[in-house]
Design a protein around this motif. Structure first.
Motif, PDB file in Angstrom:
ATOM      1  N   HIS A 155      17.034 -77.713  11.795  1.00  0.00           N
ATOM      2  CA  HIS A 155      17.159 -77.228  13.167  1.00  0.00           C
ATOM      3  C   HIS A 155      18.358 -76.300  13.287  1.00  0.00           C
ATOM      4  O   HIS A 155      19.467 -76.649  12.942  1.00  0.00           O
ATOM      5  CB  HIS A 155      17.325 -78.416  14.131  1.00  0.00           C
ATOM      6  CG  HIS A 155      17.394 -77.993  15.566  1.00  0.00           C
ATOM      7  ND1 HIS A 155      18.112 -78.683  16.500  1.00  0.00           N
ATOM      8  CD2 HIS A 155      16.852 -76.936  16.213  1.00  0.00           C
ATOM      9  CE1 HIS A 155      18.006 -78.102  17.680  1.00  0.00           C
ATOM     10  NE2 HIS A 155      17.245 -77.043  17.521  1.00  0.00           N
ATOM     11  N   GLY A 156      18.119 -75.118  13.774  1.00  0.00           N
ATOM     12  CA  GLY A 156      19.208 -74.184  14.001  1.00  0.00           C
ATOM     13  C   GLY A 156      19.497 -73.293  12.823  1.00  0.00           C
ATOM     14  O   GLY A 156      20.388 -72.454  12.890  1.00  0.00           O
ATOM     15  N   GLN A 157      18.797 -73.443  11.731  1.00  0.00           N
ATOM     16  CA  GLN A 157      19.048 -72.627  10.554  1.00  0.00           C
ATOM     17  C   GLN A 157      18.068 -71.457  10.534  1.00  0.00           C
ATOM     18  O   GLN A 157      16.882 -71.613  10.299  1.00  0.00           O
ATOM     19  CB  GLN A 157      18.894 -73.471   9.277  1.00  0.00           C
ATOM     20  CG  GLN A 157      19.879 -74.630   9.189  1.00  0.00           C
ATOM     21  CD  GLN A 157      21.281 -74.157   8.930  1.00  0.00           C
ATOM     22  OE1 GLN A 157      21.503 -73.069   8.408  1.00  0.00           O
ATOM     23  NE2 GLN A 157      22.257 -74.965   9.301  1.00  0.00           N
ATOM     24  N   GLY A 158      18.574 -70.261  10.793  1.00  0.00           N
ATOM     25  CA  GLY A 158      17.742 -69.067  10.673  1.00  0.00           C
ATOM     26  C   GLY A 158      16.588 -69.028  11.623  1.00  0.00           C
ATOM     27  O   GLY A 158      15.456 -68.780  11.234  1.00  0.00           O
ATOM     28  N   VAL A 159      16.826 -69.334  12.906  1.00  0.00           N
ATOM     29  CA  VAL A 159      15.717 -69.317  13.854  1.00  0.00           C
ATOM     30  C   VAL A 159      15.185 -67.907  14.023  1.00  0.00           C
ATOM     31  O   VAL A 159      15.791 -66.931  13.605  1.00  0.00           O
ATOM     32  CB  VAL A 159      16.152 -69.892  15.216  1.00  0.00           C
ATOM     33  CG1 VAL A 159      16.446 -71.366  15.084  1.00  0.00           C
ATOM     34  CG2 VAL A 159      17.365 -69.165  15.758  1.00  0.00           C
ATOM     35  N   ALA A 160      14.038 -67.805  14.700  1.00  0.00           N
ATOM     36  CA  ALA A 160      13.294 -66.554  14.791  1.00  0.00           C
ATOM     37  C   ALA A 160      14.156 -65.414  15.319  1.00  0.00           C
ATOM     38  O   ALA A 160      15.087 -65.611  16.087  1.00  0.00           O
ATOM     39  CB  ALA A 160      12.087 -66.752  15.708  1.00  0.00           C
ATOM     40  N   THR A 161      13.807 -64.199  14.896  1.00  0.00           N
ATOM     41  CA  THR A 161      14.494 -63.030  15.430  1.00  0.00           C
ATOM     42  C   THR A 161      14.337 -63.016  16.944  1.00  0.00           C
ATOM     43  O   THR A 161      13.387 -63.557  17.502  1.00  0.00           O
ATOM     44  CB  THR A 161      13.905 -61.752  14.816  1.00  0.00           C
ATOM     45  OG1 THR A 161      12.498 -61.748  15.021  1.00  0.00           O
ATOM     46  CG2 THR A 161      14.208 -61.686  13.340  1.00  0.00           C
ATOM     47  N   HIS A 162      15.269 -62.389  17.631  1.00  0.00           N
ATOM     48  CA  HIS A 162      15.351 -62.481  19.079  1.00  0.00           C
ATOM     49  C   HIS A 162      14.082 -62.049  19.791  1.00  0.00           C
ATOM     50  O   HIS A 162      13.745 -62.583  20.850  1.00  0.00           O
ATOM     51  CB  HIS A 162      16.540 -61.647  19.573  1.00  0.00           C
ATOM     52  CG  HIS A 162      17.856 -62.245  19.183  1.00  0.00           C
ATOM     53  ND1 HIS A 162      19.056 -61.615  19.397  1.00  0.00           N
ATOM     54  CD2 HIS A 162      18.163 -63.419  18.582  1.00  0.00           C
ATOM     55  CE1 HIS A 162      20.042 -62.376  18.953  1.00  0.00           C
ATOM     56  NE2 HIS A 162      19.526 -63.465  18.457  1.00  0.00           N
ATOM     57  N   LEU A 177       6.205 -54.934  22.559  1.00  0.00           N
ATOM     58  CA  LEU A 177       6.655 -56.272  22.896  1.00  0.00           C
ATOM     59  C   LEU A 177       6.617 -56.454  24.408  1.00  0.00           C
ATOM     60  O   LEU A 177       6.864 -55.500  25.158  1.00  0.00           O
ATOM     61  CB  LEU A 177       8.086 -56.509  22.381  1.00  0.00           C
ATOM     62  CG  LEU A 177       8.248 -56.418  20.860  1.00  0.00           C
ATOM     63  CD1 LEU A 177       9.718 -56.441  20.471  1.00  0.00           C
ATOM     64  CD2 LEU A 177       7.511 -57.575  20.174  1.00  0.00           C
ATOM     65  N   PRO A 178       6.322 -57.663  24.889  1.00  0.00           N
ATOM     66  CA  PRO A 178       6.119 -57.861  26.330  1.00  0.00           C
ATOM     67  C   PRO A 178       7.359 -57.606  27.187  1.00  0.00           C
ATOM     68  O   PRO A 178       7.231 -57.278  28.361  1.00  0.00           O
ATOM     69  CB  PRO A 178       5.669 -59.313  26.435  1.00  0.00           C
ATOM     70  CG  PRO A 178       6.145 -59.964  25.171  1.00  0.00           C
ATOM     71  CD  PRO A 178       6.077 -58.897  24.121  1.00  0.00           C
ATOM     72  N   TYR A 179       8.542 -57.753  26.595  1.00  0.00           N
ATOM     73  CA  TYR A 179       9.773 -57.508  27.359  1.00  0.00           C
ATOM     74  C   TYR A 179      10.656 -56.469  26.674  1.00  0.00           C
ATOM     75  O   TYR A 179      11.797 -56.259  27.100  1.00  0.00           O
ATOM     76  CB  TYR A 179      10.576 -58.804  27.508  1.00  0.00           C
ATOM     77  CG  TYR A 179       9.843 -59.896  28.242  1.00  0.00           C
ATOM     78  CD1 TYR A 179       9.697 -59.856  29.628  1.00  0.00           C
ATOM     79  CD2 TYR A 179       9.291 -60.985  27.558  1.00  0.00           C
ATOM     80  CE1 TYR A 179       9.022 -60.865  30.308  1.00  0.00           C
ATOM     81  CE2 TYR A 179       8.620 -61.994  28.232  1.00  0.00           C
ATOM     82  CZ  TYR A 179       8.484 -61.929  29.597  1.00  0.00           C
ATOM     83  OH  TYR A 179       7.816 -62.921  30.272  1.00  0.00           O
ATOM     84  N   GLY A 180      10.166 -55.843  25.634  1.00  0.00           N
ATOM     85  CA  GLY A 180      11.010 -54.933  24.882  1.00  0.00           C
ATOM     86  C   GLY A 180      12.210 -55.692  24.352  1.00  0.00           C
ATOM     87  O   GLY A 180      12.083 -56.800  23.834  1.00  0.00           O
ATOM     88  N   ALA A 181      13.405 -55.109  24.484  1.00  0.00           N
ATOM     89  CA  ALA A 181      14.638 -55.787  24.079  1.00  0.00           C
ATOM     90  C   ALA A 181      15.362 -56.401  25.267  1.00  0.00           C
ATOM     91  O   ALA A 181      16.454 -56.959  25.115  1.00  0.00           O
ATOM     92  CB  ALA A 181      15.559 -54.805  23.356  1.00  0.00           C
ATOM     93  N   ASP A 182      14.763 -56.323  26.458  1.00  0.00           N
ATOM     94  CA  ASP A 182      15.459 -56.750  27.678  1.00  0.00           C
ATOM     95  C   ASP A 182      15.717 -58.256  27.696  1.00  0.00           C
ATOM     96  O   ASP A 182      16.756 -58.710  28.182  1.00  0.00           O
ATOM     97  CB  ASP A 182      14.662 -56.354  28.912  1.00  0.00           C
ATOM     98  CG  ASP A 182      14.574 -54.835  29.074  1.00  0.00           C
ATOM     99  OD1 ASP A 182      15.393 -54.138  28.453  1.00  0.00           O
ATOM    100  OD2 ASP A 182      13.680 -54.365  29.815  1.00  0.00           O
ATOM    101  N   MET A 183      14.767 -59.048  27.212  1.00  0.00           N
ATOM    102  CA  MET A 183      14.933 -60.501  27.271  1.00  0.00           C
ATOM    103  C   MET A 183      16.121 -60.947  26.426  1.00  0.00           C
ATOM    104  O   MET A 183      16.879 -61.845  26.805  1.00  0.00           O
ATOM    105  CB  MET A 183      13.656 -61.205  26.820  1.00  0.00           C
ATOM    106  CG  MET A 183      13.667 -62.708  27.035  1.00  0.00           C
ATOM    107  SD  MET A 183      13.762 -63.183  28.783  1.00  0.00           S
ATOM    108  CE  MET A 183      12.068 -62.875  29.294  1.00  0.00           C
TER     109      MET A 183
END
Length: 589
Positions: free
Chosen positions: A443-450, A484-490
């Protein structure tokens, strides 16, 4: 089906040349869940010979431990459980000592040595105080796992410096070592341990061979003690022999031990052979690991052979997480999920270095697939989304959250099947580590890209299945639109409130390829509020396959379009009613 730990056990005790036997011993081999969560326990205790109460102290220590240890919470580690149970036993014995003659005479009282061996998963745990001993016989070599807590006096005698019942607080020695099939463990009180130590190398080796091969270990224990008495042993003697006959799959709590025991391989090159795996080619390199394509020359099996990077060799937490990926994969069996190799069940030698192996998945990543298919057919996209959802559904049934779902971690096979790979960030809900308040493994190791991580993950909210549903929605949106549904805004939102204000970019506006009803399903899957997402991956797949009129923005289809026959039947009925009403009025007038 995971195999269970199986042992053969033999034990015996004798008063020797003493009038009474102040040793006490016991063992418990549970079944079912307790065997997995608590393991097998063997315990020896030796009351001090100067006290008439020491027999009761030894018996109390053994019986209370075997009763109370197996009643501790499942989530507690062996060390935590042992500390709690033995501290309670020590407090009770010390209280009895202080209320009796032992209050004024250190040679009296409720005082006993105590040594326990817990075989759990593939790890041996030792809890020890006093001068009994635990030995391990592996590969023909005998090693002592404990040290004596006693002080040698000038006249050659010895005095215990640590034992149950001596002091109000208790300091327990603890160690953990991995074991293999065929290993033998010996527990012996001080007189029997001294007898073993006095044997010549030839005699000792003969005795060790008997321990490893005898069918009746109880008989062998009796013979060993009888031999010690004949050769001059003058105190109580107790011995327990435990031989490992079958191993279970690696348990979650064994990972820390394995991570600390196995060396990290360095400078690996194609052509090398590691534990029977021949490295064929280096496939991928990152700052934390290397991935090779490897093969078993005997069976021809191809595997993904993964090793930690040399820079991560000293990071114990990462190494546990690294091993956790294989632990997770062993518990999953689904054609849309990466699987471990079959080598474990084909007589492969024990692992000598730190690495993991998985079945080789032929194909290309979803990232590469999308580059080659910029405007894929809707039916193909829905089929791949359905495959990914089935894999996630299987993980969620096992209380596992992938937590790193992104196109790079989805493989598309030549026949067009999607397979989820890379369980390096998988979070196991309700795991033993989590219940014990310990680090949650991977848990917490290398989670998904933003871009693919659920928004609440940015603020430390523990992962749950809605994390994966969000990621699946983003992937489906990207496959259909290339965006992407929110671009980089999220990823830039500074608070949960700010996340809720980030505008969703309708997929139906991108060239008109995505129907409004499919867009509504995607919008629900990637909602910033996890409570408003789908509860199951299959629900998203269903709403992508057909319009769901309950979704916001989807108007119910007119009955004339849904069921024209029923529509005209209703029209005819209405007309008939009107005609009857008119006829009735005309006849009345």
């Amino acid at each position: 089906m995971a195999s269970a730990l199986r042992i053969s056990i033999g034990q015996h005790t004798d008063k020797g040349r003493k009038e009474i036997n102040q040793d006490f011993h016991g063992a418990l081999v549970p079944e079912g869940r307790l065997l997995e969560t608590k393991g097998i326990a063997a315990v020896v205790a030796d009351g001090i010979s100067t006290s008439p109460d020491s027999r009761e102290a030894a018996e109390t220590a053994v019986k209370s431990f075997l009763s109370d240890y197996f009643a501790t919470p499942d989530g507690w580690s062996v060390k935590q459980s042992g500390d709690k149970v033995l501290s309670a036993a020590n407090a009770w014995l010390y209280g009895r000592t202080r209320s009796g003659d032992g209050r004024y005479d250190h040679d009296r009282g409720f005082v006993s040595t105590f040594t326990a061996l817990i075989l759990k998963g593939c790890t041996a745990h030792v809890l020890h105080v006093g001068d009994a001993r635990v030995y391990r016989l592996t590969g023909g070599a005998l090693s002592q796992l404990t040290r004596d807590h006693c002080v040698r006096l000038e006249d050659g005698a010895s005095m215990l410096e640590r034992a149950l019942g001596i002091a109000p607080t208790l300091k327990i020695d603890y160690c953990a070592v991995p074991f293999q099939k065929g290993d033998v463990f010996l527990l012996a009180t001080d007189e029997m341990a001294g007898h073993l130590a006095r044997q010549t190398p030839d005699v000792l080796q003969k005795l060790l061979n008997e321990f490893a091969q005898a069918e009746d270990l109880d008989q062998l224990a009796r013979q060993a003690i009888a031999r010690a008495v004949i050769e001059g042993a003058n105190d109580n003697l107790t011995v327990q022999i435990l031989r490992v006959d079958a191993l279970p799959e690696t348990a979650e709590e064994d990972l820390e031990t394995l991570a600390g025991q196995l060396p990290v391989p360095v400078d690996l090159q194609p052509g090398q052979v590691i534990d029977g795996w021949r490295l064929l080619e280096l496939v991928h390199v990152s700052g934390r690991s290397q991935l090779f394509k490897a093969q078993d020359p005997e069976t021809g099996e191809l595997v993904a052979f993964k090793v930690p990077a040399a820079s991560a060799a000293a990071d114990g937490s990462f190494l546990q997480s690294f091993l956790m990926e294989e632990w997770v994969a062993r518990r999953l069996d689904n054609r849309h999920l990466m699987r471990t190799s079959q080598g474990k069940d084909s007589g492969r030698p024990a692992r000598t270095r730190l690495y993991t192996t998985f079945q080789w998945v032929e194909g290309q990543s979803l990232t590469r697939w999308m580059e080659q298919n910029s405007e894929p057919d809707m039916a193909v996209v829905f089929g791949l989304v359905s495959d990914i959802a089935k894999g996630l559904q299987a993980m969620h049934r096992h209380q596992m959250v992938h937590q790193d779902l992104r196109p790079d971690n989805v493989m598309i096979t030549p026949e067009g099947r999607a397979v989820l790979i890379d369980f390096g960030s998988t979070h196991v809900l309700g795991s033993l580590r989590q219940a014990a308040g310990l680090p949650g493994g991977v848990h917490g190791q290398g989670v998904a890209t933003h871009q693919y991580m659920a928004p609440e993950g940015f603020f430390g909210v523990p992962a749950d299945p809605s994390f994966d549903i969000y990621s699946l929605g983003v992937i489906a949106y990207q496959m259909l639109t290339g965006k992407l549904p929110y671009g980089a805004d999220m990823a830039r939102a500074a608070s949960p409130a700010a996340q809720l204000r980030v505008a969703y970019r309708p997929a139906s506006e991108n060239g008109g390829r995505v129907p409004v009803w499919a867009d509504a399903a995607l919008r629900k899957a990637v909602h910033a509020d996890p409570s408003r997402r789908y509860k199951e991956p299959s629900e998203l797949v269903a709403d992508l396959s057909r319009p769901n009129p309950t979704l916001p923005g989807i108007r119910p289809t007119a009955i004339a379009a849904r069921d024209p026959v029923r529509f005209w039947q209703l029209v005819s009925l209405c007309l008939a009613v009107i005609i009857i009403a008119l006829l009735y009025r005309l006849s009345a007038s």
